[in-house]
Design an enzyme around this catalytic site. Structure first.
Site, PDB file in Angstrom:
ATOM      1  N   LYS A  52       2.269  -0.504  16.511  1.00  0.00           N
ATOM      2  CA  LYS A  52       3.711  -0.547  15.692  1.00  0.00           C
ATOM      3  C   LYS A  52       3.613   0.961  14.824  1.00  0.00           C
ATOM      4  O   LYS A  52       4.779   1.406  14.506  1.00  0.00           O
ATOM      5  CB  LYS A  52       3.572  -1.556  14.516  1.00  0.00           C
ATOM      6  CG  LYS A  52       4.594  -1.756  13.319  1.00  0.00           C
ATOM      7  CD  LYS A  52       4.632  -2.899  12.552  1.00  0.00           C
ATOM      8  CE  LYS A  52       5.698  -2.758  11.664  1.00  0.00           C
ATOM      9  NZ  LYS A  52       5.702  -3.833  10.667  1.00  0.00           N
ATOM     10  N   GLN A  53       2.655   1.381  14.294  1.00  0.00           N
ATOM     11  CA  GLN A  53       2.697   2.642  13.386  1.00  0.00           C
ATOM     12  C   GLN A  53       1.341   3.254  13.386  1.00  0.00           C
ATOM     13  O   GLN A  53       0.416   2.669  13.767  1.00  0.00           O
ATOM     14  CB  GLN A  53       2.914   2.008  12.002  1.00  0.00           C
ATOM     15  CG  GLN A  53       2.066   1.244  11.213  1.00  0.00           C
ATOM     16  CD  GLN A  53       2.598   0.372  10.059  1.00  0.00           C
ATOM     17  OE1 GLN A  53       3.300  -0.593  10.255  1.00  0.00           O
ATOM     18  NE2 GLN A  53       2.649   1.008   8.955  1.00  0.00           N
ATOM     19  N   GLU A  85       0.336  -3.494  12.739  1.00  0.00           N
ATOM     20  CA  GLU A  85       0.195  -4.898  12.363  1.00  0.00           C
ATOM     21  C   GLU A  85       0.538  -5.770  13.696  1.00  0.00           C
ATOM     22  O   GLU A  85       0.578  -6.904  13.490  1.00  0.00           O
ATOM     23  CB  GLU A  85       1.531  -5.319  11.314  1.00  0.00           C
ATOM     24  CG  GLU A  85       1.075  -4.879   9.824  1.00  0.00           C
ATOM     25  CD  GLU A  85       2.293  -4.862   8.872  1.00  0.00           C
ATOM     26  OE1 GLU A  85       3.643  -4.945   9.421  1.00  0.00           O
ATOM     27  OE2 GLU A  85       2.267  -5.010   7.813  1.00  0.00           O
ATOM     28  N   TRP A  95       0.934  -1.035  -0.003  1.00  0.00           N
ATOM     29  CA  TRP A  95       0.016   0.066   0.174  1.00  0.00           C
ATOM     30  C   TRP A  95       0.964   1.370  -0.026  1.00  0.00           C
ATOM     31  O   TRP A  95       0.397   2.417  -0.326  1.00  0.00           O
ATOM     32  CB  TRP A  95      -0.966   0.029   1.243  1.00  0.00           C
ATOM     33  CG  TRP A  95      -0.132   0.029   2.431  1.00  0.00           C
ATOM     34  CD1 TRP A  95       0.798  -0.757   2.933  1.00  0.00           C
ATOM     35  CD2 TRP A  95      -0.747   0.848   3.561  1.00  0.00           C
ATOM     36  NE1 TRP A  95       0.957  -0.313   4.141  1.00  0.00           N
ATOM     37  CE2 TRP A  95       0.251   0.585   4.722  1.00  0.00           C
ATOM     38  CE3 TRP A  95      -1.670   2.010   3.990  1.00  0.00           C
ATOM     39  CZ2 TRP A  95      -0.100   1.501   5.757  1.00  0.00           C
ATOM     40  CZ3 TRP A  95      -2.001   2.684   5.046  1.00  0.00           C
ATOM     41  CH2 TRP A  95      -0.823   2.382   6.112  1.00  0.00           C
ATOM     42  N   ASP A  96       2.248   1.172   0.277  1.00  0.00           N
ATOM     43  CA  ASP A  96       3.160   2.147   0.197  1.00  0.00           C
ATOM     44  C   ASP A  96       2.979   2.911  -0.933  1.00  0.00           C
ATOM     45  O   ASP A  96       2.983   4.126  -1.097  1.00  0.00           O
ATOM     46  CB  ASP A  96       4.569   1.683   0.294  1.00  0.00           C
ATOM     47  CG  ASP A  96       4.801   0.675   1.433  1.00  0.00           C
ATOM     48  OD1 ASP A  96       3.978   0.102   1.819  1.00  0.00           O
ATOM     49  OD2 ASP A  96       6.035   0.701   2.124  1.00  0.00           O
TER      50      ASP A  96
HETATM   51  O1  IFM Z   1       3.511  -1.513   4.070  1.00  0.00           O
HETATM   52  C1  IFM Z   1       4.584  -1.551   4.979  1.00  0.00           C
HETATM   53  C2  IFM Z   1       3.542  -1.839   6.303  1.00  0.00           C
HETATM   54  O2  IFM Z   1       2.679  -1.066   6.620  1.00  0.00           O
HETATM   55  C3  IFM Z   1       4.652  -2.277   7.571  1.00  0.00           C
HETATM   56  N1  IFM Z   1       5.596  -3.046   7.198  1.00  0.00           N
HETATM   57  C4  IFM Z   1       6.319  -2.819   6.004  1.00  0.00           C
HETATM   58  C5  IFM Z   1       5.591  -2.494   4.822  1.00  0.00           C
HETATM   59  C6  IFM Z   1       6.381  -2.070   3.609  1.00  0.00           C
HETATM   60  O3  IFM Z   1       6.926  -0.875   3.852  1.00  0.00           O
END
Ligand code: IFM
Length: 710
Positions: free
Chosen positions: A563-564, A455, A313-314
């Site tokens: 995580k994010q 995640e 999705w990046d």
């Molecule tokens: O797309 C990301 C994900 O959100 C977190 N782990 C790494 C992936 C690739 O950058």
């Protein structure tokens, strides 16, 4: 304006980060910023875009081509490799205006001092070509040996990918043909500005007698082709490297000038931010597909095989906006990749019993989902750990729809809809419709058992981000149904009217987690009941620094540590949903609970802070994103899985913060306007972008914001 980064000294520990920092690339290939004498041990790689192989039962990953920059200089039989023979002086530089990487290394030898200079670039004008120039100079007469070859013993994470390698020489050009295990060939050639003293086992050998103070220079033009490009890659490689290094460099520079013309960022009062932002744009351009095909960008760009060279999705959520604003044809390629990989997404959805299109979480050729069921290796037991990224990150399909809608809104070009985009949106809407469940106790439609952007918490219900993105997809379907009113045939082919009939009542009664009394939006059902451990506390529970934080055994799993950016990403993308006060409260709650274990995290917090008018809070997160490569030191491991490499999503995210946050560039009825919110210490921000084919300049000074054509 500074367009250069450099470093002095050679420290083996920084070789992986330097390989990323000094990378050159042109969308077809990326060449890691390693030194000419480096091999796979130092992670040297010529990483190719969009061509994969699976060796035995290892992970399917992109190919690294044989390395045509491989060159070793020796004196009296002693090879001058910095790793074995420490130099007296050493520096590496990158002129990122023109993608020209260079090094200067000085060795003190018995006979005198020998200086080796090298400069290299990947042609932006012809993406199959690379240039390398080596210059030797000594302060005393000495005889040296220079071996210039093609190193086919490539770095692989899950290789070897070549079943055989053949070397040859034709009309003074070195050629290496490597047969890929799963079929096809990669061919690499190297042509020289001077005839060698001899060719030996696929290497050109030069034995110059250096005179004190007199330079010896050798340049090479190298070519890379694969059987994906054409039928006879070896012939193409041999023929196309005939030109001169100087002409190739001139043409490449001219293309970079065009790129900067519509991309350059100027920040008065903050040289560091200006350099970091433009350097981030350099990296995005190194990995951008330029051939007009259906190609996207891997999460680690072209810096190696990390993350299996897969597209996440990046591309749509983090990188797309910069390309839309500078080179919309590149944005189009990224989205055409999703249109072409729709069959894979339909198949994936069906395999789980869903309807419509469930895009690959880690997408490779043909939409193949490279994400393994066991994507992490446990550091203690070395056993694979079951992860649910592939099965449950349902938000991926909505990211694709987001990208298509963004493209249409920004460019007004509807052809993408007709070329398959409308079908993609309909199939994604069908997918989310099929995910809806109505639990007995609650009379509303919900989405259960997913993994959100965070995640670390797997298989959760009603992840706010995922639910919001599903709503976005349903609304996108409404919009395209209006757009396609005139095109009954396409409307019918995609079954949009009937689908809308089904979706509308479900959407009416769809559950979207809302702010509670405190103004906080719960990331998923039950999140607020998890242990409210601090980040320091969670970290102190780690028994190994490489340990995986997520899943059922990770230190974050039972806590509120995420995580994010998750809720923050949703709010940064849909700021209009809530008043600024709600945006602020959620930022203040979630940020201290975020590990920022992904390079995608910081930019979303920065953007969100700008959305509630706090540029000072945004600034450090912006810098973290913009400096992902410059500062290095990012996460290299997830459990025992290597995840190092470049971070194009962080680079794209930094641009979003700059343009949409600090400059406040927004569109209403297709017209751009500015709502600036720059950091206090910035005296002037000048940002370029394309609008209706014209280069525009946003010029922001304290108390004044102007938009004009350049
Ligand atoms: O797309 C990301 C994900 O959100 C977190 N782990 C790494 C992936 C690739 O950058």
């Amino acid at each position: 304006m500074k367009f250069e980064i450099s470093k002095t000294g050679c420290d083996p520990a920084s070789i992986p980060d330097d390989g990323n920092r000094f990378l050159i690339g042109n969308g077809y290939m990326g060449v890691r910023g390693t030194l000419e004498e480096f091999t796979k041990k130092e992670l040297a790689a010529v990483n190719l875009a969009g061509i994969y192989d699976q060796a035995d039962d290892g992970w399917r990953e992109p190919l690294n081509a044989p390395n045509p920059f491989y060159t070793v200089v020796s004196v009296n039989g002693g090879a001058l490799r910095v790793q074995d023979f420490p130099p007296a002086e050493h520096e590496q530089r990158l002129d990122f205006r023109y993608g020209l990487a260079s090094r200067k290394t000085v060795w003190n030898l018995a006979k005198g001092r020998l200086t080796l200079r090298a400069e290299r670039f990947a042609s932006m004008d012809n993406s199959h070509l690379l240039g390398l120039k080596i210059t030797l100079c000594a302060n005393a007469d000495m005889r040296v040996k220079l071996e210039a070859g093609i190193d086919a013993d490539v770095w692989d994470i899950h290789g070897p990918h070549y079943s055989s390698v053949k070397f040859g020489e034709k009309d003074g050009v070195l050629i290496c043909e490597a047969a890929v295990q799963s079929g096809g060939t990669v061919a690499v050639s190297r042509n020289f500005s001077l005839p060698p003293d001899e060719f030996m086992r696929g290497t050109a050998i030069y034995l110059p007698e250096l005179k004190a103070g007199v330079e010896f220079s050798l340049s090479s033009v190298c070519a890379v082709y694969t059987s994906k490009d054409l039928q006879n890659p070896a012939e193409a490689a041999q023929k196309s490297c005939a030109g001169s290094y100087e002409n190739l460099l001139k043409a490449s520079k001219a293309r970079w000038d065009e790129i900067w013309d519509c991309s350059l960022v100027e920040i008065e009062g903050d040289e560091e931010a200006e350099l970091a932002m433009n350097y981030s744009l350099y990296h995005l351009n190194c990995v951008a597909p330029r051939g007009g095909g259906a190609v996207s960008i891997a999460a680690r760009g072209l810096s190696g095989q990390t993350y299996k060279g897969a597209v996440f999705w990046d591309s749509e959520i983090f990188m797309l906006d910069y390309f839309l604003a500078s080179q919309p044809e590149i944005a189009r390629s990224l989205l055409r990749y999703r249109i072409e990989t729709l069959p894979g997404a339909l198949k994936k959805a069906a395999s789980y019993g869903w309807e419509g299109a469930f895009y690959a979480w880690e997408s490779q050729e043909g939409g193949f989902d490279a994400c393994s069921d066991y994507n992490i290796t446990d550091v203690f037991t070395e056993r694979p750990v079951r992860t649910y990224f592939k099965d449950k990150q349902a938000h991926i399909s909505a990211a694709v729809v987001w990208g298509i809608m963004r493209y249409i809104e920004r460019t007004g070009d509807l052809s993408l809809l007709k070329e398959g985009g409308a079908r993609v949106i309909a199939e994604c809407a069908r997918f989310y419709k099929s995910l809806l469940v109505m639990p007995n106790a609650r009379k509303r439609w919900e989405i259960h058992d997913v993994v959100g952007p965070d995640e670390y918490h797997e298989r959760v219900n009603n992840n706010a981000y995922t639910n919001r993105m599903a709503l976005f997809v349903f609304d996108a379907l409404e919009k395209i149904s209006e757009i396609l009113q005139e095109d009954e045939k396409l409307e019918r082919e995609c079954g949009i009217a009937a689908l809308l009939e089904e979706i509308r009542p479900l959407r009416e009664n769809f559950y979207m987690p809302k702010p509670g009394e405190s103004g906080l939006i719960e990331q998923f059902d039950g999140y607020f009941s998890l242990e409210d451990a601090s980040l320091a506390e969670a970290r102190s529970r780690l028994k190994d620094p490489r340990e995986y934080w997520g899943g059922s055994h990770g230190v974050a799993g039972d806590t509120q540590i995420i995580k994010q950016a998750d809720v923050a990403t949703m709010l940064a993308m849909f700021p209009q949903d809530y008043p600024e006060e709600i945006l602020r409260r959620n930022w203040e709650f979630y940020e201290p609970r975020t590990e920022h274990g992904s390079s995608l995290s910081a930019c979303m917090y920065a953007l969100l802070a700008c959305r509630f008018g706090n540029a000072e809070a945004a600034y450090p997160f912006f810098m973290k994103s913009a400096c992902a490569e410059l500062r290095g030191g990012g996460k290299q491991w997830a459990g025992l899985v290597y995840i190092g490499g470049t971070h194009p999503a962080a680079a794209g995210g930094a641009w979003k913060v700059l343009a949409q946050g600090f400059a406040g560039l927004e569109y209403s009825d297709g017209k751009p306007s500015l709502r600036p919110c720059p950091p206090r210490h910035w005296k002037r921000l000048r940002l370029r972008f394309i609008h209706e084919g014209q280069i525009m300049l946003a010029d922001i000074t304290p108390g004044k914001a102007e938009l004009k054509s350049k």
